[in-house]
Motif scaffolding. Sequence first.
Motif, PDB file in Angstrom:
ATOM      1  N   LEU A 119       0.835  -1.194   0.000  1.00  0.00           N
ATOM      2  CA  LEU A 119       0.000   0.000   0.000  1.00  0.00           C
ATOM      3  C   LEU A 119       0.873   1.248   0.000  1.00  0.00           C
ATOM      4  O   LEU A 119       1.957   1.257   0.583  1.00  0.00           O
ATOM      5  CB  LEU A 119      -0.901   0.016   1.233  1.00  0.00           C
ATOM      6  N   ASP A 120       0.388   2.290  -0.623  1.00  0.00           N
ATOM      7  CA  ASP A 120       1.143   3.541  -0.677  1.00  0.00           C
ATOM      8  C   ASP A 120       0.932   4.307   0.623  1.00  0.00           C
ATOM      9  O   ASP A 120      -0.036   5.040   0.791  1.00  0.00           O
ATOM     10  CB  ASP A 120       0.689   4.374  -1.870  1.00  0.00           C
ATOM     11  N   ILE A 121       1.840   4.100   1.579  1.00  0.00           N
ATOM     12  CA  ILE A 121       1.767   4.814   2.859  1.00  0.00           C
ATOM     13  C   ILE A 121       2.973   5.741   3.031  1.00  0.00           C
ATOM     14  O   ILE A 121       3.254   6.206   4.129  1.00  0.00           O
ATOM     15  CB  ILE A 121       1.689   3.823   4.041  1.00  0.00           C
ATOM     16  N   GLY A 122       3.671   5.985   1.934  1.00  0.00           N
ATOM     17  CA  GLY A 122       4.870   6.812   2.022  1.00  0.00           C
ATOM     18  C   GLY A 122       5.971   6.137   2.811  1.00  0.00           C
ATOM     19  O   GLY A 122       6.735   6.787   3.524  1.00  0.00           O
ATOM     20  N   ALA A 123       6.044   4.817   2.699  1.00  0.00           N
ATOM     21  CA  ALA A 123       6.968   4.027   3.516  1.00  0.00           C
ATOM     22  C   ALA A 123       8.415   4.428   3.296  1.00  0.00           C
ATOM     23  O   ALA A 123       8.862   4.651   2.168  1.00  0.00           O
ATOM     24  CB  ALA A 123       6.793   2.542   3.210  1.00  0.00           C
ATOM     25  N   GLU A 147       8.941  -0.110   7.439  1.00  0.00           N
ATOM     26  CA  GLU A 147       7.721   0.512   6.922  1.00  0.00           C
ATOM     27  C   GLU A 147       7.309  -0.097   5.587  1.00  0.00           C
ATOM     28  O   GLU A 147       6.114  -0.263   5.311  1.00  0.00           O
ATOM     29  CB  GLU A 147       7.907   2.018   6.792  1.00  0.00           C
ATOM     30  N   SER A 198       3.741  -1.982   4.743  1.00  0.00           N
ATOM     31  CA  SER A 198       2.868  -1.704   3.598  1.00  0.00           C
ATOM     32  C   SER A 198       2.566  -2.987   2.829  1.00  0.00           C
ATOM     33  O   SER A 198       1.452  -3.180   2.337  1.00  0.00           O
ATOM     34  CB  SER A 198       3.508  -0.666   2.671  1.00  0.00           C
ATOM     35  N   ALA A 224       0.044  -5.131   4.879  1.00  0.00           N
ATOM     36  CA  ALA A 224      -1.318  -4.605   4.790  1.00  0.00           C
ATOM     37  C   ALA A 224      -1.961  -4.972   3.453  1.00  0.00           C
ATOM     38  O   ALA A 224      -3.132  -5.372   3.405  1.00  0.00           O
ATOM     39  CB  ALA A 224      -1.301  -3.091   4.975  1.00  0.00           C
TER      40      ALA A 224
END
Length: 311
Positions: free
Chosen positions: A280-284, A289, A293, A296
Motif C-alpha cells: 500500500l502507498d503509505i509513504g513508507a 515501513e 505496507s 497490509a
Amino acid sequence: MAGNDSVLAAAIAWKGAPMALATVVSTWGSAPRPRGSHMLIHGDGRFEGSVSGGCVESDILTIAADVIAGAPFVVKQYGVEDAAAWEVGLPCGGQIAVMVQPVSALGFDPELFDRIAEARAAGQALNVATDLDSGASSLRTIEGAAFVNRYDPPRRLLIIGAVQIAQALAGLARELGIATVVIDPRARFLTAERFPGVTLDDRWPDDAVAAYAPGPSTAIVTLSHDTKIDDPALIAALASDAAYIGALGSRRSHAARRDRLSIAGINETGLDRIDAPVGLDIGAIGPAEIALSIAAAMVGAFNASTVRSKA
C-alpha cells in the motif's frame, strides 16, 4: 475464517477432555469479532480464542461451564440496548449473537476438528453446518435454521529474497499468524540467524514456488531485486491462483519487468495481477515501513479472496 488457527490447534491438543465451543453466529454494526469467530473452553477453565476481543468473554466462560456440566446449548444475544450489555462490557455500538455448544456427539462432534485439520493440511476449505434449533454440527447440509462456518486453509507467505525487508516482513507475518517461507538460493543470505523461526528454502525460486502449490490462501512476494531470482519466481507464481503476488521495485523497474515477463509468455491479465511497486502507498521509508505496507496489502488481498470464495 482466519483467526481460528489457535482454537483449532487447542482442540486437537485437548481432544478427549470436556469442552465447550463458543461461536459468533451473527453480527450487526461495529461488532468486535467477525461471524465465525471461535472461543474454545476447556473443562478446567482454560480457554483459547475470542468472540468479542474481551468484552463478553467472562459471561461466555460462565455459560460454557454450565454447558460442559450438561446444560443444553444456548445462543445468547449481546447488544448496547440492554443494561446487561454494559455489565459484560459491549459498549462498542454493535450487536452479536454467540452460540455455546458442548464439544460432544450432541453438539460440535470432536471428530469434526480432525476433519477440519485434515482438509486444511491438504490446502482445502471445509464447511461445517450447525442446526440452530438443536445445536448439532455436521458436514451435512442442514435445511432451515442453520449456521455454516467455513474453515479455510492456513494462510501462507512465500518471500523470494532473504533481504532486510524480508526479515521485517517475516516478523510481521508471524504476528499475523501467517506461516512464512523464505526462498533464496544464496546461502549467505538464507541463514537461521537472520530468519529465526522461519522455514528456509534454498531451491531455485521457480522450483520452490511450484512445489508449494500456492492457492487462494497463499501470498507471494519477490524482494531480491535480482531479475535472475525474481522473474522465475513471478512466472511460477502467475501460474497459480495465489491470493496476492507482489514485486519490489520502482514503477520504471516494473515497466521493464513487464516487458521481460511478456517476452517470457505472460499475458496482460497475468501481468496486471502483480502488485508493483509492492504494498500500500503509505509513504513508507525504510525496510520496516515497506514491510508494513506489504503486510497490509497482503491481508487485504486475503480478505478479499475470502469474501469472493464465500459469494
